[in-house]
Write a protein that holds these residues in place. Structure first.
Motif, PDB file in Angstrom:
ATOM      1  N   ASP A 185       3.028 -30.441 -19.974  1.00  0.00           N
ATOM      2  CA  ASP A 185       3.460 -29.198 -20.607  1.00  0.00           C
ATOM      3  C   ASP A 185       4.806 -29.450 -21.284  1.00  0.00           C
ATOM      4  OD1 ASP A 185       3.853 -26.632 -21.379  1.00  0.00           O
ATOM      5  OD2 ASP A 185       4.428 -25.897 -19.409  1.00  0.00           O
ATOM      6  N   GLY A 219       5.602 -25.903 -24.121  1.00  0.00           N
ATOM      7  CA  GLY A 219       5.416 -24.530 -23.683  1.00  0.00           C
ATOM      8  C   GLY A 219       3.976 -24.074 -23.683  1.00  0.00           C
ATOM      9  N   THR A 259       0.537 -22.946 -22.403  1.00  0.00           N
ATOM     10  CA  THR A 259       0.209 -22.266 -21.147  1.00  0.00           C
ATOM     11  C   THR A 259      -1.254 -22.407 -20.756  1.00  0.00           C
ATOM     12  OG1 THR A 259      -0.196 -20.190 -22.331  1.00  0.00           O
ATOM     13  CG2 THR A 259       2.029 -20.559 -21.482  1.00  0.00           C
ATOM     14  N   GLY A 290       4.038 -21.745 -11.025  1.00  0.00           N
ATOM     15  CA  GLY A 290       4.380 -21.655 -12.445  1.00  0.00           C
ATOM     16  C   GLY A 290       4.598 -23.019 -13.060  1.00  0.00           C
ATOM     17  N   LEU A 324      11.810 -21.862 -14.600  1.00  0.00           N
ATOM     18  CA  LEU A 324      11.868 -20.607 -15.338  1.00  0.00           C
ATOM     19  C   LEU A 324      10.515 -19.917 -15.435  1.00  0.00           C
ATOM     20  CD1 LEU A 324      14.318 -21.588 -18.219  1.00  0.00           C
ATOM     21  CD2 LEU A 324      14.817 -20.322 -16.109  1.00  0.00           C
ATOM     22  N   ARG A 325       9.505 -20.450 -14.770  1.00  0.00           N
ATOM     23  CA  ARG A 325       8.201 -19.818 -14.743  1.00  0.00           C
ATOM     24  C   ARG A 325       7.891 -19.393 -13.308  1.00  0.00           C
ATOM     25  NH1 ARG A 325       4.438 -23.843 -18.338  1.00  0.00           N
ATOM     26  NH2 ARG A 325       5.555 -23.615 -20.318  1.00  0.00           N
ATOM     27  N   SER A 347       6.243 -18.235  -9.885  1.00  0.00           N
ATOM     28  CA  SER A 347       4.916 -18.387  -9.292  1.00  0.00           C
ATOM     29  C   SER A 347       4.287 -17.023  -9.074  1.00  0.00           C
ATOM     30  CB  SER A 347       5.024 -19.123  -7.951  1.00  0.00           C
ATOM     31  OG  SER A 347       5.567 -20.408  -8.118  1.00  0.00           O
ATOM     32  N   ARG A 348       2.963 -16.999  -9.048  1.00  0.00           N
ATOM     33  CA  ARG A 348       2.235 -15.774  -8.750  1.00  0.00           C
ATOM     34  C   ARG A 348       1.668 -15.876  -7.336  1.00  0.00           C
ATOM     35  NH1 ARG A 348      -2.420 -15.669 -12.429  1.00  0.00           N
ATOM     36  NH2 ARG A 348      -2.199 -17.933 -12.310  1.00  0.00           N
TER      37      ARG A 348
END
Length: 484
Positions: free
Chosen positions: A203, A206, A208, A395, A399-400, A402-403
């Motif tokens: 990645d 960026g 996704t 994530g 800066l991403r 996690s869910r």
């Protein structure tokens, strides 16, 4: 007195699915064509001898033929009719069963209409709350309805799709795939059979996408952020789309979806179903599940799958003639929204509104990664053994974020001896069971201290001089009810 069974619509549907005429089926069942016609039109009840013949001719289990779909429709219709929109007193269960038995298709259309109304109402309310955020020219009547239509499709087929499940198992056997070398063997199959090269991409810009297939170059790109089980699942998903598209399209055609959006969503769902069935083939998985008493973590190790994948697969083991334990499966986010749901049991999830706050899926967020076991009782006095555990979707970067979700899996307590999680639980001690419900809106319990709001269809008893531990006290025919 023995209950009379009027299941003509199921008999007719089975006959039509097999492409049989009434005359052909009558001959197979050793019945007269006129008698079969009366059975299909609910003018005569199905007797036990006829049921046994139906079971033999169509190779279906009596329990699934008699109960599954009717129970789901009755539960969903009961919840929908609790909406104030319909007014009046709640309908008795016997009356609802009569409606569903007489015309299941009408029941489905009422549910579809109510669902569209609910979604439209939610969208309009959202726009009214924030006019600045409204989507210019958007079609309010379509607010996420296709997703619900597809969810209902899987719900009413008992989350078992025979043609795809059998095709996946046949592929596993014919290619002699091994769970220990799953990633390499799936990649090799894609190259050998479809000339598709699997490429793991970093990645760096960026991007996704977890999975991206370029038909022109024959390249399947998988994100480097995916773990092993996820990579295997996405490769199996692509195999479904490339090699079994004809089966998928035939299933979609038979489903009679109302929009192209719903058909597209179902196409993805069916490819996902095939993927799960390929990495966890039916007979091998069922054998191991029974041998390990449905220990999810051990099944993860045996098949190289994730916790969520194993739980979902356990809920699909409903092949006629080789059924596993009927489980419910659910995934809930931190806000209480149900993002995945299915039940092969009498446990039914609310189609609208939140879930019961006493359910262990909510508690799981407070103890991340730990498997929580719950012995619970629904208002109909059916008891369940259920587990819940959080799963995290990383994530992949600071800066991403996690869910996090909570996954729930459970079965009726009568299957406790087949479940490792029932160890130490006395299922005969019903007083030890946690009293849970579907959700507050339709829950019948009047003494629940966790109730968020009163159930629809019940009057309130308000006394300014008295405060109970129970949030709401109810009246029925003028008499106050509740615990003080």
């Amino acid at each position: 007195m023995q209950k009379k069974l009027y299941l003509g619509y199921k008999l007719r549907r089975l006959r039509e699915q097999r492409g049989m005429t009434q005359a052909a089926l009558a001959k197979a069942l050793d019945l007269s064509p006129s008698y079969l016609n009366q059975l299909e039109n609910n003018q005569r009840p199905l007797t036990l001898p006829v049921l046994l013949k139906v079971s033999a001719v169509f190779e279906v289990e009596l329990s699934s033929f008699i109960e599954d779909e009717e129970a789901r429709l009755v539960a969903d219709l009961r919840e929908a009719l609790a909406d104030p929109l319909f007014g009046g007193e709640p309908l008795a269960a016997a009356e609802l069963r009569g409606v569903v038995g007489a015309s299941p298709e009408l029941a489905r259309r009422v549910l579809g209409l109510h669902q569209a109304y609910q979604k439209l109402t939610e969208r309009v309310q959202g726009l009214a709350d924030n006019l600045d955020a409204q989507e210019g020219g958007s079609d309010l009547t379509r607010a996420q309805f296709p997703y619900e239509e597809v969810r209902d499709y899987f719900h009413y087929c008992n989350n078992y799709v025979g043609p795809l499940d059998e095709a996946a198992e046949k592929l596993w056997d014919s290619e002699r795939i091994h769970a220990g070398a799953l990633l390499n063997e799936l990649a090799a199959y894609l190259k050998r059979r479809h000339d598709v090269r699997v490429k793991i991409v970093a990645d760096e810009v960026g991007e996704t996408a977890m999975r991206s297939y370029d038909e022109a170059t024959g390249t399947l790109r998988l994100s480097a952020l995916l773990n092993g089980p996820s990579r295997a699942f996405h490769m199996a998903h692509q195999i479904a789309l490339l090699g079994f598209r004809d089966i998928i399209e035939e299933i979609i055609g038979q489903a009679n979806f109302s929009s192209e959006d719903a058909r597209s969503i179902c196409r993805v769902g069916l490819a996902n179903y095939f993927a799960g069935a390929l990495v966890m083939p039916y007979r091998a998985f069922l054998h191991q599940a029974r041998a390990l008493r449905h220990d999810v973590e051990q099944l993860q190790s045996r098949f190289g799958a994730s916790f969520e994948q194993v739980c979902h697969r356990l809920s699909t083991l409903q092949r006629p003639g080789a059924r596993g334990v009927p489980f419910y499966f659910v995934r809930v986010d931190m806000a209480g929204n149900i993002t995945k749901r299915h039940s092969a049991t009498r446990f039914h999830f609310a189609r609208f509104g939140g879930a019961c706050p006493l359910w262990n899926v909510h508690e799981a967020f407070g103890q991340p990664g730990k498997i929580l076991v719950q012995f619970a009782e629904m208002p109909d006095h059916t008891t369940y053994i259920g587990i819940a555990r959080t799963v995290t979707k990383r994530g992949g970067a600071y800066l991403r974020p996690s869910r996090q979700f909570a996954v729930g899996l459970g079965c009726e307590a009568s299957y406790a001896n087949e479940l490792v999680y029932a160890a130490g639980i006395d299922i005969t001690d019903v007083k030890a069971a946690v009293p849970i419900g579907v959700n507050c809106r339709i829950c019948e319990r009047i003494d629940c201290q966790q109730r968020a709001f009163p159930p629809i269809g019940r009057g309130l008893s308000v006394d300014e001089h008295h405060r109970s531990f129970v949030p709401y006290l109810f009246t029925r025919r003028g008499a106050p009810e509740g615990v003080s």
